[in-house]
Design an enzyme around this catalytic site. Structure first.
Site, short mmCIF file in Angstrom:
data_model
loop_
_atom_site.label_atom_id
_atom_site.label_comp_id
_atom_site.label_asym_id
_atom_site.label_seq_id
_atom_site.Cartn_x
_atom_site.Cartn_y
_atom_site.Cartn_z
CB ILE A 82 25.98 13.37 -43.41
CG1 ILE A 82 24.64 13.96 -42.99
CG2 ILE A 82 26.57 14.18 -44.57
CD1 ILE A 82 24.76 15.26 -42.23
N GLY A 134 24.77 8.90 -37.58
CA GLY A 134 23.66 8.01 -37.30
C GLY A 134 23.25 7.91 -35.85
CE1 TYR A 180 20.96 15.89 -42.58
CE2 TYR A 180 18.66 15.70 -43.23
CZ TYR A 180 19.80 16.47 -43.06
OH TYR A 180 19.79 17.81 -43.36
CB CYS A 181 22.43 12.91 -37.19
SG CYS A 181 22.70 11.17 -36.75
CB THR A 182 27.35 13.76 -38.08
OG1 THR A 182 26.95 15.11 -37.83
CG2 THR A 182 28.76 13.74 -38.68
#
Length: 314
Positions: free
Chosen positions: A207, A182, A178-180
């Site tokens: 997120i 995608g 996961y990241c901010t």
């Protein structure tokens, strides 16, 4: 009533003559009186833009009308003021700097991890055969991260490839990245697959989308964003604060950029230390002659540009 929106998006799709596209796209964004930051590369678009709701709707319609970008997934936040003060649209070698530019090895249009919608991700995160992998930088996951997530000691995403050997012990697990928003996961998951990880997933929309569709459950702390909001709340179910002041160690949800522009370090800092150090990360930075005035936010811009509210009839 909030009259502005902020849009976060990306799209991996080949752009012929991307440099000229960047120039033309900047002019288009300015015609809508949008502000924000867009990166254009041969491989696609990566942007955060902000403006009136009408301007944002027009921008989304324009992007999706282009066949190359019709699948773009916009994360939309209603905000009470524009999240930037100027419009930038620049051509770069990648839309997220990774150093992974060989399309024969990494091409998100050909291979990435399995995309999980937020609710699917939520259902998997507590399974014993799963490892949650945060592919963001230190300053981001120090501010907030998923419960029990594996975090990496990296200052920039371009350092991610150097961590593959450290992650080899998870090859027998389902790896959920996961990241901010995608975008980093597209290349991170592809690289993991390239190195023999067989069961790789990624949180679709990152997120930000998880906060909207799964109410952010089990995301601890705040999410760092790349605009003048700096950090946003995500968790509406079981929120907590996990970040501590860089200077005194006290629990704080606040993040700043050091007021010394030659440092500009991202740090979490409580209000007391922010006031004592005039927004700097250290005493030494307070003596820099170029130190910027601290207004309590810890966000600094170079030039102001007013975003106009929609015109009203008489």
């Amino acid at each position: 009533m909030m009259t502005y929106q902020t849009l976060l998006y990306y799209c991996y799709s080949y752009i012929a003559d991307a440099e000229q596209f960047a120039t033309d796209h900047l002019a288009f964004c300015k015609s809508l009186n949008l502000v924000g930051r867009i990166i254009v590369a041969d491989e696609g678009l990566n942007g955060t833009v902000s403006g009136t709701k009408e301007a944002c709707e027009a921008y989304m319609a324009y992007i999706k009308a282009d066949e190359r970008f019709r699948k773009t997934d916009f994360k939309i936040d209603d905000v009470d003021a524009p999240s930037f003060v100027k419009m930038h649209c620049r051509y770069k070698s990648e839309i997220v700097h990774s150093g992974l530019r060989d399309p024969n090895i990494i091409d998100p249009n050909k291979q990435t991890g399995k995309h999980l919608e937020p609710i699917e991700f939520q259902k998997m995160i507590d399974r014993e055969d799963v490892v949650i992998l945060d592919v963001r930088s230190n300053y981001e996951h120090n501010l907030g991260r998923f419960k029990n997530a594996v975090t990496l000691d990296i200052e920039n995403f371009r350092e991610f490839p150097e961590k593959i050997n450290e992650l080899a012990k998870y090859k027998d697990k389902k790896v959920l990245t996961y990241c901010t928003g995608g975008i980093k996961c597209e290349k991170a998951s592809a690289l993991l697959l390239h190195h023999g990880f067989s069961d790789v997933y990624q949180l679709h929309g990152g997120i930000i989308k998880y906060g909207k569709e799964a109410k952010g459950e089990d995301f601890e702390g705040k999410c760092y964003v790349f605009d003048n909001r700096i950090a946003v709340d995500v968790n509406k179910v079981n929120p907590s604060v996990v970040s501590t002041c860089y200077n005194c160690g006290k629990i704080t949800p606040k993040m700043i950029n050091c007021a010394n522009p030659e440092c500009n370090e991202h740090v979490t800092q409580c209000d007391d230390c922010g006031n004592d150090l005039q927004g700097c990360c250290s005493i030494s930075c307070t003596s820099n002659p170029r130190k910027r005035p601290y207004d309590g936010t810890g966000y600094y811009v170079k030039v102001s540009q007013q975003v106009k509210a929609p015109a009203t009839g008489s």
